[in-house]
Design a protein around this motif. Sequence first.
Motif, PDB file in Angstrom:
ATOM      1  N   UNK A 452      68.020  74.439 103.044  1.00 51.91           N
ATOM      2  CA  UNK A 452      67.262  73.503 103.874  1.00 51.91           C
ATOM      3  C   UNK A 452      66.928  72.259 103.068  1.00 51.91           C
ATOM      4  N   UNK A 453      66.862  71.144 103.761  1.00 48.41           N
ATOM      5  CA  UNK A 453      66.413  69.904 103.133  1.00 48.41           C
ATOM      6  C   UNK A 453      64.893  69.864 103.149  1.00 48.41           C
ATOM      7  N   UNK A 454      64.315  69.488 102.006  1.00 48.54           N
ATOM      8  CA  UNK A 454      62.865  69.393 101.916  1.00 48.54           C
ATOM      9  C   UNK A 454      62.333  68.138 102.552  1.00 48.54           C
ATOM     10  N   UNK A 455      61.012  68.017 102.536  1.00 46.20           N
ATOM     11  CA  UNK A 455      60.359  66.871 103.177  1.00 46.20           C
ATOM     12  C   UNK A 455      59.599  66.018 102.185  1.00 46.20           C
ATOM     13  N   UNK A 456      59.796  66.264 100.896  1.00 45.20           N
ATOM     14  CA  UNK A 456      59.085  65.489  99.883  1.00 45.20           C
ATOM     15  C   UNK A 456      60.017  64.506  99.218  1.00 45.20           C
ATOM     16  N   UNK A 457      59.436  63.348  98.836  1.00 44.69           N
ATOM     17  CA  UNK A 457      60.243  62.353  98.130  1.00 44.69           C
ATOM     18  C   UNK A 457      60.768  62.901  96.809  1.00 44.69           C
ATOM     19  N   UNK A 458      60.066  63.884  96.243  1.00 43.65           N
ATOM     20  CA  UNK A 458      60.515  64.462  94.973  1.00 43.65           C
ATOM     21  C   UNK A 458      61.889  65.090  95.100  1.00 43.65           C
ATOM     22  N   UNK A 459      62.277  65.445  96.318  1.00 44.87           N
ATOM     23  CA  UNK A 459      63.578  66.076  96.519  1.00 44.87           C
ATOM     24  C   UNK A 459      64.724  65.104  96.281  1.00 44.87           C
ATOM     25  N   UNK A 460      64.475  63.806  96.432  1.00 46.00           N
ATOM     26  CA  UNK A 460      65.586  62.859  96.453  1.00 46.00           C
ATOM     27  C   UNK A 460      65.495  61.785  95.375  1.00 46.00           C
ATOM     28  N   UNK A 461      64.563  61.909  94.457  1.00 45.99           N
ATOM     29  CA  UNK A 461      64.456  60.932  93.376  1.00 45.99           C
ATOM     30  C   UNK A 461      64.588  61.657  92.045  1.00 45.99           C
ATOM     31  N   UNK A 477      57.348  73.045 108.734  1.00 45.60           N
ATOM     32  CA  UNK A 477      57.699  72.009 109.716  1.00 45.60           C
ATOM     33  C   UNK A 477      58.372  70.821 109.049  1.00 45.60           C
ATOM     34  N   UNK A 478      59.457  70.391 109.623  1.00 45.79           N
ATOM     35  CA  UNK A 478      60.180  69.239 109.112  1.00 45.79           C
ATOM     36  C   UNK A 478      61.420  69.600 108.333  1.00 45.79           C
ATOM     37  N   UNK A 479      61.525  70.833 107.833  1.00 39.77           N
ATOM     38  CA  UNK A 479      62.724  71.218 107.093  1.00 39.77           C
ATOM     39  C   UNK A 479      63.911  71.320 108.038  1.00 39.77           C
ATOM     40  N   UNK A 480      65.069  70.929 107.532  1.00 40.11           N
ATOM     41  CA  UNK A 480      66.287  70.919 108.341  1.00 40.11           C
ATOM     42  C   UNK A 480      67.359  71.734 107.629  1.00 40.11           C
ATOM     43  N   UNK A 481      68.079  72.534 108.395  1.00 32.30           N
ATOM     44  CA  UNK A 481      69.106  73.396 107.807  1.00 32.30           C
ATOM     45  C   UNK A 481      70.266  72.578 107.284  1.00 32.30           C
ATOM     46  N   UNK A 482      70.789  73.001 106.152  1.00 32.11           N
ATOM     47  CA  UNK A 482      71.986  72.377 105.589  1.00 32.11           C
ATOM     48  C   UNK A 482      73.153  73.338 105.724  1.00 32.11           C
ATOM     49  N   UNK A 483      74.323  72.757 105.870  1.00 30.77           N
ATOM     50  CA  UNK A 483      75.558  73.540 105.959  1.00 30.77           C
ATOM     51  C   UNK A 483      76.575  72.956 104.986  1.00 30.77           C
ATOM     52  N   UNK A 484      76.092  72.676 103.782  1.00 35.34           N
ATOM     53  CA  UNK A 484      76.939  72.133 102.720  1.00 35.34           C
ATOM     54  C   UNK A 484      76.249  72.396 101.392  1.00 35.34           C
ATOM     55  N   UNK A 485      77.028  72.364 100.335  1.00 32.75           N
ATOM     56  CA  UNK A 485      76.478  72.429  98.984  1.00 32.75           C
ATOM     57  C   UNK A 485      76.610  71.057  98.338  1.00 32.75           C
ATOM     58  N   UNK A 486      75.806  70.806  97.328  1.00 36.39           N
ATOM     59  CA  UNK A 486      75.760  69.494  96.692  1.00 36.39           C
ATOM     60  C   UNK A 486      75.947  69.669  95.188  1.00 36.39           C
ATOM     61  N   UNK A 487      76.774  68.819  94.604  1.00 36.71           N
ATOM     62  CA  UNK A 487      76.972  68.813  93.154  1.00 36.71           C
ATOM     63  C   UNK A 487      76.878  67.378  92.651  1.00 36.71           C
ATOM     64  N   UNK A 488      76.339  67.217  91.428  1.00 30.73           N
ATOM     65  CA  UNK A 488      76.089  65.894  90.883  1.00 30.73           C
ATOM     66  C   UNK A 488      77.350  65.287  90.286  1.00 30.73           C
ATOM     67  N   UNK A 489      77.393  63.968  90.300  1.00 34.93           N
ATOM     68  CA  UNK A 489      78.424  63.212  89.600  1.00 34.93           C
ATOM     69  C   UNK A 489      77.708  62.228  88.665  1.00 34.93           C
ATOM     70  N   UNK A 490      78.372  61.843  87.610  1.00 35.77           N
ATOM     71  CA  UNK A 490      77.741  61.002  86.611  1.00 35.77           C
ATOM     72  C   UNK A 490      78.100  59.538  86.817  1.00 35.77           C
TER      73      UNK A 490
END
Length: 1007
Positions: A452-461, A477-490
């Motif tokens: 799930x995607x969080x609702x805090x700015x800390x999740x995306x900074x 309340x406010x969380x949204x389901x995700x149907x993908x995985x995420x990996x970082x790039x440099x």
Amino acid sequence: MRFGRDRLLVASVALLAVTLIATAGLQSAAATALQATLDDHWRGAYDILVTSEKATSDELLSPNSLIGEDERMPLRDLERIRGIDGVDVAAPISQLLVPSLDSARVDVAVPIDLSRSTLDPQDYRLRVRYLTDDGLGERLALAETYRLTLDTSNAPRDIVVDRSAYDDNDCRTQVGDVTVDCGYDYPETEKRYTALIAEESGESGSMGSSGSITSTVVDDDVVFPLPGVALPPTRVTLVDPVAERALLGDGGAFLDPLVTVGAGTRPSVADLDRWSVDQPTSAFTRAISQAVEQQQAMYDSLAGSGQYAEYVAEKQKRGEEPLPVEEVFAAPQHLPVVVSTQRDVPLTVRVDVEAMGPGEMPDVASSYWAVPTFDDAGVAGVPLGAISADVRSLLDPFSTQKLTLPWVGNPDAVPQLGDQGYTGGYFGQVAHSTPAEPTSRAGELVLDSTGHLGTSMDNYWGGDPSSWVNKGPGTSPGMQSTYATVSADQVLQSNDDSGTYLLPIAGFDMDDIVLPADPLSYTPLGAYDPAAATLVRNAAGDDIQHVDLLPVAGGLGLVGARTAAIADIDAVSDSLVDPTMDAVRVRVAGVDRYDAAGIDAVGSVAEAIERLGLAATIVAGSSPQTASMTVDGYAFGTTDVDGEQSVGLLGTVEQRWSALGAAARLGTSVSQATLALLATVIAATLALFAVASLSAVGSRRSGAATLRTVGWTRGRILRWLLAEQWPALAAVLLAGGLAAVLAADDALVLSTTASVVLAVIVIAVVRAVSGASGERMRLATADELLREHPEERPEVRWTNAPTVESHGGYGLPDESSPEQVIVPDRPRSHGRMRLGAESVVGFGLRLVRGDAGSAIGNAAAVLVVMATTACFVLSLGLGQTAAGTSLIAQFGTAQALAPQLALGVVGVVAGVLLTILVRTQALHRRRRSRAVLRELGWVGSDIRRAERSEVLVIGLPAALLGCYLLWFALDTAGLAGIDTAVSAALVAGLAVVALLLVTTRKAATAP
């Protein structure tokens, strides 16, 4: 010529010849229509999809296939692909997730109380809710409670600040190769604080650990920002604009700005400014001008700073020429992007305001200030009203405008758009996403949530982007389901510049882009067609009114959000440590038709790509197909701030996937179905010819017996009967020749003609052999004629039993049988004669035995029509099943349906003609007998009832027996759709019986 006198035989031969010509023409028409369909619709915008791993599952290509797998392809592989012979266009594509490029773009403007000249800070509670809609209804995206301390008085704003308490530690910085003092010259006064806002912490009785404080006053309004919204990541698509434009054709015109600004380059802001001079004035050209102004203002500020002055003085002391400020301080890098102007996700904000009484504002003269505490966390304030607005503009991460909301008490006020004060989005961290793959469970595709995607700015900074996806229960309340995985790039970082920014230079609306893909051969292009999903069944499996689900999670949710921006892959790759691409779409050169040469050309290029160690999926010949899958782990929204949202099974959704090989399956299925119908029609007409040829065997044997009596040998009679059939053979050969001229497939027509000719020869031989077996005739003696004397009914006596058929089936004399003798008897007491039975119906049943040829003809008519109908329905059904459910399959089978229906109609018509001709011939032979019956006292109703009984006692059992035999044969063969075929055959059989009854009625009423 005896052949010409047999109307049934002549008609059957004519129908066989016409059928042979017609079937060849119709088969040719079906083949031509199929070829035209495939030529026009077998290729989409590209022919081959290149990925690092296999992109298909069960020959279906999902719309997410262009978003990379965990293992992506190095960008350097692109030139290797383009170097393959036969590659016309190779267009790479990659998609990046960039952390929230924006956070605080919502201000609130509160009017200043001009009558109050002393400070009057007041506390307020702001209950802020951001609401969106995922297609299932309104849901919370974010809910937060803030404490606001606000001073709207008209008190003096400039406050003298005592700097003596400030720490005056030595601060040094580097300017070029000179170390200078970085100290700041503070002004004597500061603007007093007018607003402080921070999260309310109910547990501790204090505000959050940090807050936002401002002194902004604009046009007699105190303006303060709402805290930043946890906006989801921004999706940026990377393409080669030149190759992409070539791939999209006229639909790629929106990429012209990326081409003309310098494809593959990183233009400076000055270059962008010069480029914008030739562009129409728009918000984007103004943004470029603003970037130029901001950069110049930065240089002007640096040029007038004490640091640069110290640098110049030190350089002059050394006797060196100081560098211009533009060379000392590196300018920011700008990556041009074209951005989507469409916001298809709803987002509204509602701020409920409560007055909490007098408050305390931090002192601007204080060196440090702390967020004030409070002791009324559980105390309700005085409701003042609500502020609400449509804020979907927040979902545009590249917007250069800020939204200003009016304070409570202005319900009709319109939010104002103002200048945000900066341009571009910082490009400092990126990530890749990999869509979740559905798995097969109990024969159904099931897609599970990845988190799930969080609702805090800390999740995306900052931090690892994989933390964007939370593994918790997702019930907040406010969380949204995700149907993908995420990996970082440099991203490459350098101390020699001021960072890299994505700068919008043009916009596009994806709904206005006319893509080159044919709807029947469409394959996913990636950025322009997100994976839409339609909910068709609920969690209980019940059908519901279809719901189009909306994207809510920045491209990580069930419905992929459309791309926010498109950038040049070569320009962006210079900022990445490991430049990669998700997929390459390849179009093959020199392919014009769906033929062996075109198929081989595409296959050869795909094999060459495979030899590079990449996965090449041939998408030419594919077509969209509806795919269903069950979605689990879905977070259902709620509007209850204090409640919990449920997470679980959503139901069944449908998406448009691409069925690979759809064109090949269509071609094979239509050809096979057409050939099956062709064989059915030929078989039906041959059956008609066989029945016509082999019926009335008694008459032929009677004629043969007469010829034997006058001295003919059996061999001579056989040759004489065979010679009668040469017109039939000549007609078939002539029809075969004409068919070969008309047909698209000469080999098929020649083989069909050969089969028909062989069948005609075999039927002719059987007819001749069976008809030449008559015995020599002799006259009956008086004793033989008078051996039995019936007491109650007249009866016909003759010496040769096989001549029953020549008597019309009634057992009455016929003008063609001079040997027959009628022995009259007295009429029955009730005034109407009964012949060979105790009732009229019984007499009709006796006709079945007395006229075996007519009975066989009736049964054959029923069975032939049933078999033809069943084969027709079965061939069409199996052809459609084999073609699949893709759009090109539906279109192609519909195109071929007309000639296939014509073939089927020809077969059914053959059976109907067989029915009419056989029955008409049988009734024609009974004309004399029917007249005799009338002379014996029978009326028309008696004759009709008798002959209807004959039809029913043959037709109905034949129809039922035919259904059973068809079902048994088809079920044994393991074919699908047999119920429909057998049901259609039964209806056809009953229709033939009805036709026989109608024919009997008309003939029986004739004079």
